[in-house]
Design a protein around this motif. Structure first.
Motif, PDB file in Angstrom:
ATOM      1  N   MET A 164       1.029  -1.306  -0.029  1.00 29.61           N
ATOM      2  CA  MET A 164       0.032   0.192   0.020  1.00 29.61           C
ATOM      3  C   MET A 164       0.834   1.407  -0.073  1.00 29.61           C
ATOM      4  O   MET A 164       0.741   2.033  -0.839  1.00 29.61           O
ATOM      5  N   ILE A 165       1.974   1.206   0.808  1.00 30.49           N
ATOM      6  CA  ILE A 165       2.682   2.480   1.056  1.00 30.49           C
ATOM      7  C   ILE A 165       3.734   2.602  -0.418  1.00 30.49           C
ATOM      8  O   ILE A 165       3.915   3.726  -0.747  1.00 30.49           O
ATOM      9  N   ARG A 166       4.123   1.557  -0.673  1.00 26.77           N
ATOM     10  CA  ARG A 166       4.982   1.589  -1.956  1.00 26.77           C
ATOM     11  C   ARG A 166       4.263   2.155  -3.216  1.00 26.77           C
ATOM     12  O   ARG A 166       4.522   2.669  -4.203  1.00 26.77           O
ATOM     13  N   ARG A 167       2.946   1.576  -3.268  1.00 33.67           N
ATOM     14  CA  ARG A 167       2.043   2.129  -4.304  1.00 33.67           C
ATOM     15  C   ARG A 167       1.912   3.521  -4.338  1.00 33.67           C
ATOM     16  O   ARG A 167       1.462   4.302  -5.475  1.00 33.67           O
ATOM     17  N   LYS A 168       2.079   4.260  -3.208  1.00 33.41           N
ATOM     18  CA  LYS A 168       2.115   5.754  -3.061  1.00 33.41           C
ATOM     19  C   LYS A 168       3.362   6.198  -3.692  1.00 33.41           C
ATOM     20  O   LYS A 168       3.540   7.482  -3.347  1.00 33.41           O
ATOM     21  N   GLY A 169       4.472   5.483  -3.841  1.00 35.57           N
ATOM     22  CA  GLY A 169       5.533   6.139  -4.266  1.00 35.57           C
ATOM     23  C   GLY A 169       6.608   6.386  -3.248  1.00 35.57           C
ATOM     24  O   GLY A 169       7.541   7.029  -3.687  1.00 35.57           O
ATOM     25  N   VAL A 170       6.276   5.580  -2.279  1.00 35.56           N
ATOM     26  CA  VAL A 170       7.439   5.825  -1.110  1.00 35.56           C
ATOM     27  C   VAL A 170       8.239   4.681  -1.465  1.00 35.56           C
ATOM     28  O   VAL A 170       7.947   3.550  -1.196  1.00 35.56           O
ATOM     29  N   ARG A 171       9.451   4.745  -1.250  1.00 38.03           N
ATOM     30  CA  ARG A 171      10.522   3.737  -1.062  1.00 38.03           C
ATOM     31  C   ARG A 171      10.525   2.853   0.077  1.00 38.03           C
ATOM     32  O   ARG A 171      10.901   3.681   1.345  1.00 38.03           O
ATOM     33  N   VAL A 172      10.289   1.734   0.126  1.00 37.41           N
ATOM     34  CA  VAL A 172      10.423   1.011   1.303  1.00 37.41           C
ATOM     35  C   VAL A 172      11.238  -0.438   1.274  1.00 37.41           C
ATOM     36  O   VAL A 172      11.222  -0.983   0.549  1.00 37.41           O
ATOM     37  N   GLU A 173      12.117  -0.246   2.279  1.00 41.88           N
ATOM     38  CA  GLU A 173      13.253  -1.178   2.217  1.00 41.88           C
ATOM     39  C   GLU A 173      13.254  -2.023   3.639  1.00 41.88           C
ATOM     40  O   GLU A 173      13.250  -1.474   4.705  1.00 41.88           O
TER      41      GLU A 173
END
Ligand code: 5GP
Length: 190
Positions: A164-173
């Motif tokens: 959900m967060i990655r779809r908003k364009g935030v890089r999550v590692e």
């Protein structure tokens, strides 16, 4: 990160309600030497992002955030759980649904410590449904700060928060990515 997966397999305990307890090194007792290895890896991933502040949420994110901050040579700001109304207007406020306690609460940070010009790396111990991370991103948005990404120790991928967060364009590692978890069958990594 194989090192973390091995540690979770050895010391983690799976509980009903999709809760993984890693109290021996991350959430109760803290294995500082081990967390240093995680901090080092998070630094490697985000080293070229111009991070000048690490943001986390109390209480369980603070340990890993502080250890990671040593590698970035920057301060750690932790969002506090608040019961009082922000009458003075000096706080950025956002609402979180607590995964482990199944309650809603506000989290706040002072406007003195988060603002435009900040390049923020968000750090947390777990990513499940994404509510905590969403609230931290929202605090940064209100402040006009730039989120360079989020560094997570353990992502429970099947709960969908990361996607959900990655779809908003935030890089999550995430350093360990759990594909499924069961009290009987144990933990399977992605
Ligand atoms: P989310 O907001 O992504 O649903 O949940 C993230 C927050 O809930 C984290 O800050 C963490 O404190 C807590 N959390 C979520 N899942 C777990 C879990 O399986 N074990 C532990 N110890 N904490 C969790």
């Amino acid at each position: 990160m194989q090192l973390l997966e091995q540690k979770i397999c050895k010391e983690g305990k799976v509980f009903e309600g999709d809760v993984l307890k890693v109290d021996s090194f991350l959430n109760h007792q803290i294995d500082v030497g081990f967390l240093c290895r995680l901090g080092e890896e998070l630094h490697r991933l985000f080293a070229d992002c111009g991070v000048n502040k690490i943001l986390t949420i109390e209480a369980s994110g603070i340990g890993i955030a502080c250890i990671t901050a040593q590698f970035f040579h920057c301060p750690v700001l932790f969002a506090k759980k608040s019961k009082t109304v922000n009458i003075a207007g000096n706080l950025w406020t956002s609402r979180v649904h607590s995964y482990t306690h199944n309650t809603d609460h506000d989290v706040v940070v002072s406007k003195s410590y988060l603002g435009a010009g900040d390049r923020v790396l968000i750090i947390d111990d777990f990513l499940a449904n994404g509510s905590a991370l969403e609230a931290l991103i929202d605090l940064c948005r209100q402040a006009g700060a730039e989120v360079v990404g989020a560094g997570i120790a353990i992502e429970k991928v099947y709960q969908g928060g990361g996607e959900m967060i990655r779809r908003k364009g935030v890089r999550v590692e995430s350093l360990a990515r759990i594909a499924s978890m069961d009290t009987e069958k144990g933990i399977r990594f992605c």
